[in-house]
Design a protein around this motif. Structure first.
Motif, short mmCIF file in Angstrom:
data_model
loop_
_atom_site.label_atom_id
_atom_site.label_comp_id
_atom_site.label_asym_id
_atom_site.label_seq_id
_atom_site.Cartn_x
_atom_site.Cartn_y
_atom_site.Cartn_z
N ASN A 76 1.57 -5.32 3.21
CA ASN A 76 0.23 -5.53 3.75
C ASN A 76 0.12 -6.64 4.79
O ASN A 76 -0.94 -6.81 5.39
CB ASN A 76 -0.75 -5.84 2.61
CG ASN A 76 -1.08 -4.61 1.80
OD1 ASN A 76 -0.73 -3.48 2.18
ND2 ASN A 76 -1.76 -4.79 0.68
N GLN A 83 -10.84 -6.19 -2.63
CA GLN A 83 -11.47 -5.87 -1.35
C GLN A 83 -10.51 -6.07 -0.18
O GLN A 83 -10.52 -5.30 0.79
CB GLN A 83 -12.72 -6.76 -1.16
CG GLN A 83 -13.77 -6.60 -2.25
CD GLN A 83 -14.27 -5.16 -2.37
OE1 GLN A 83 -14.34 -4.43 -1.37
NE2 GLN A 83 -14.63 -4.75 -3.58
N ILE A 84 -9.66 -7.08 -0.28
CA ILE A 84 -8.67 -7.30 0.78
C ILE A 84 -7.70 -6.13 0.85
O ILE A 84 -7.35 -5.63 1.93
CB ILE A 84 -7.91 -8.63 0.54
CG1 ILE A 84 -8.89 -9.81 0.63
CG2 ILE A 84 -6.77 -8.79 1.53
CD1 ILE A 84 -8.26 -11.15 0.27
N SER A 85 -7.24 -5.67 -0.32
CA SER A 85 -6.32 -4.54 -0.36
C SER A 85 -6.96 -3.29 0.22
O SER A 85 -6.30 -2.52 0.94
CB SER A 85 -5.87 -4.29 -1.80
OG SER A 85 -5.02 -3.16 -1.87
N GLN A 86 -8.24 -3.07 -0.06
CA GLN A 86 -8.94 -1.90 0.46
C GLN A 86 -9.07 -1.96 1.99
O GLN A 86 -9.02 -0.94 2.67
CB GLN A 86 -10.32 -1.79 -0.17
CG GLN A 86 -10.30 -1.42 -1.65
CD GLN A 86 -9.70 -0.05 -1.89
OE1 GLN A 86 -10.19 0.96 -1.42
NE2 GLN A 86 -8.61 0.00 -2.64
N LYS A 87 -9.21 -3.16 2.52
CA LYS A 87 -9.29 -3.32 3.98
C LYS A 87 -7.94 -3.11 4.64
O LYS A 87 -7.86 -2.66 5.79
CB LYS A 87 -9.84 -4.70 4.33
CG LYS A 87 -11.31 -4.89 3.97
CD LYS A 87 -11.79 -6.28 4.34
CE LYS A 87 -13.26 -6.46 3.96
NZ LYS A 87 -13.75 -7.84 4.30
N LYS A 88 -6.87 -3.45 3.93
CA LYS A 88 -5.53 -3.29 4.48
C LYS A 88 -5.03 -1.84 4.40
O LYS A 88 -4.14 -1.44 5.15
CB LYS A 88 -4.54 -4.19 3.71
CG LYS A 88 -4.67 -5.67 4.02
CD LYS A 88 -4.13 -5.97 5.41
CE LYS A 88 -4.10 -7.47 5.67
NZ LYS A 88 -3.54 -7.79 7.01
N ARG A 89 -5.61 -1.07 3.49
CA ARG A 89 -5.11 0.28 3.24
C ARG A 89 -5.09 1.18 4.47
O ARG A 89 -4.17 1.99 4.65
CB ARG A 89 -5.91 0.92 2.11
CG ARG A 89 -5.32 2.20 1.57
CD ARG A 89 -6.05 2.66 0.32
NE ARG A 89 -7.45 2.91 0.58
CZ ARG A 89 -7.93 4.03 1.14
NH1 ARG A 89 -7.09 4.97 1.51
NH2 ARG A 89 -9.21 4.19 1.32
N PRO A 90 -6.09 1.12 5.39
CA PRO A 90 -6.04 2.00 6.57
C PRO A 90 -4.83 1.78 7.47
O PRO A 90 -4.53 2.65 8.30
CB PRO A 90 -7.34 1.66 7.31
CG PRO A 90 -8.27 1.17 6.24
CD PRO A 90 -7.40 0.43 5.29
N THR A 146 0.86 -1.18 0.00
CA THR A 146 0.00 0.00 0.00
C THR A 146 0.89 1.23 0.00
O THR A 146 1.94 1.24 0.65
CB THR A 146 -0.92 0.03 1.23
OG1 THR A 146 -1.75 -1.13 1.24
CG2 THR A 146 -1.80 1.27 1.23
N THR A 155 -8.45 2.82 -4.97
CA THR A 155 -9.82 3.27 -4.74
C THR A 155 -10.33 4.06 -5.93
O THR A 155 -9.64 4.96 -6.43
CB THR A 155 -9.91 4.13 -3.47
OG1 THR A 155 -9.40 3.39 -2.37
CG2 THR A 155 -11.34 4.54 -3.19
#
Length: 359
Positions: free
Chosen positions: A211, A302-309, A142, A280
């Motif tokens: 990640n 979707q996994i990458s988007q959850k890890k981004r924060p 990320t 995103t």
């Protein structure tokens, strides 16, 4: 029976600093890793100093002191040396004996060019990553950037040609980086991080995070401008892509990012390197999003988007604890050194927890 409140101090102490620090103190594991790293850099330090003359403050102690300043949010070298004079934990971590005098705070400034520079910080950061290698992902990342406020006021941002009739009075005037510069820190740029936000003098710090555990695998600092975040992201990803090619690793790679990175040039460059871009979507951008069904249909998106924060937590620690929300150094080179050392300190702080979780 009530004890006697004696005010007479003892002349000798028979308990060493090593015994005074609890065995489960968080700094113990960090100290072990730092000692291994600094021992490996000994030859590099030898080349920075003359063979004759008065002995200097050991570079290992200076770098340990820098790490303490980051870990404990100490705002200046002067305050660090004041606390090191009476704080036994700080003395133990740096390597000072109980009765050994501390050095003057100006030693940090004197060593800014020789020791406390970007080249030493990069080598230190590289060796921290070597310690963390068993816990790093080399496939999924990320990327993000953050604004580092410069140590310069808005009133210092004046015309380059010195044509201001009343310097510092800028209300109602149009100012830009092409016509104006800070007289306090010429490397700082006037930059607005987002729409509706205040424009500030500062730099942009960029981080590439893996990640798996949220550790920082690359970090750099640049001038603040509209394309710096994407340019820095591509440069950091290219470094890792080239490293994997040299090691003959051909597995899939991906790098997630927020919607500021949803541009055609950025996405196409990543795909040309064989890197998936789970970025995103920015559907409000003129021309639409560059991320289509080829990317968002996969579960990995979707996994990458959850890890981004996780990368925001790294920035939060570096700004709140590490003290880089507003740097006290001036010049791109000095601020880049501070940013890289703070990123290394974040990894050192995280590693013992990661190691304990995997046992």
């Amino acid at each position: 029976m009530r004890g006697d409140d004696q005010q007479q101090s003892g002349m000798f102490s028979y308990v060493s600093l090593e015994e005074r620090v609890p065995q489960d103190h968080p700094l113990r594991r960090i100290r072990e890793m730092v000692d291994q790293i600094l021992h490996g850099m000994a030859k590099d330090f030898d080349g920075l100093y003359a063979k004759t003359g008065r002995p200097s403050v050991p570079p290992e102690r200076l770098l340990r002191g820098v790490l303490l300043q980051v870990f404990y949010s100490i705002r200046s070298e002067r305050l660090l040396m004041e606390q090191m004079n009476y704080n036994l934990l700080f003395r133990w971590f740096v390597g000072l004996e109980l009765d050994e005098p501390v050095w003057n705070h100006a030693v940090f400034s004197k060593n800014r060019d020789r020791l406390l520079n970007q080249e030493v910080a990069q080598e230190f950061f590289r060796r921290v990553l070597a310690q963390a290698k068993p816990h790093l992902s080399d496939e999924h990342f990320t990327v993000d950037g953050t604004l580092i406020e410069a140590w310069a006021s808005q009133k210092s941002f004046q015309k380059k040609d010195g044509g201001d009739d009343d310097p510092g009075q800028f209300r109602g005037q149009k100012r830009s980086n092409e016509t104006h510069e800070s007289k306090t820190d010429p490397d700082a740029r006037l930059y607005r991080k987002g729409n509706g936000q205040e424009a500030k003098l500062g730099y942009l710090g960029h981080v590439l995070m893996e990640n798996r555990h949220g550790l920082i695998v690359d970090a750099m600092l640049t001038h603040a401008d509209g394309t710096a975040e994407r340019d820095a992201a591509l440069l950091m990803m290219y470094r890792h892509w080239r490293k994997r090619r040299r090691q003959r690793c051909h597995g899939a790679m991906s790098v997630g990012a927020d919607k500021a990175y949803d541009t055609r040039d950025f996405v196409e460059t990543l795909r040309a390197m064989g890197v998936r871009p789970p970025v995103t979507q920015n559907v409000n951008r003129a021309g639409g999003s560059s991320i289509d069904g080829r990317t968002i249909r996969h579960a990995s998106y979707q996994i990458s988007q959850k890890k981004r924060p996780l990368i925001e937590k790294a920035f939060g620690w570096m700004k709140q604890t590490g003290g880089i929300r507003k740097t006290k150094l001036r010049g791109l080179r000095n601020v880049a050194w501070q940013f890289l050392m703070t990123a290394a300190a974040f990894n050192l702080w995280r590693l013992p927890k990661v190691q304990a979780a995997e046992v």
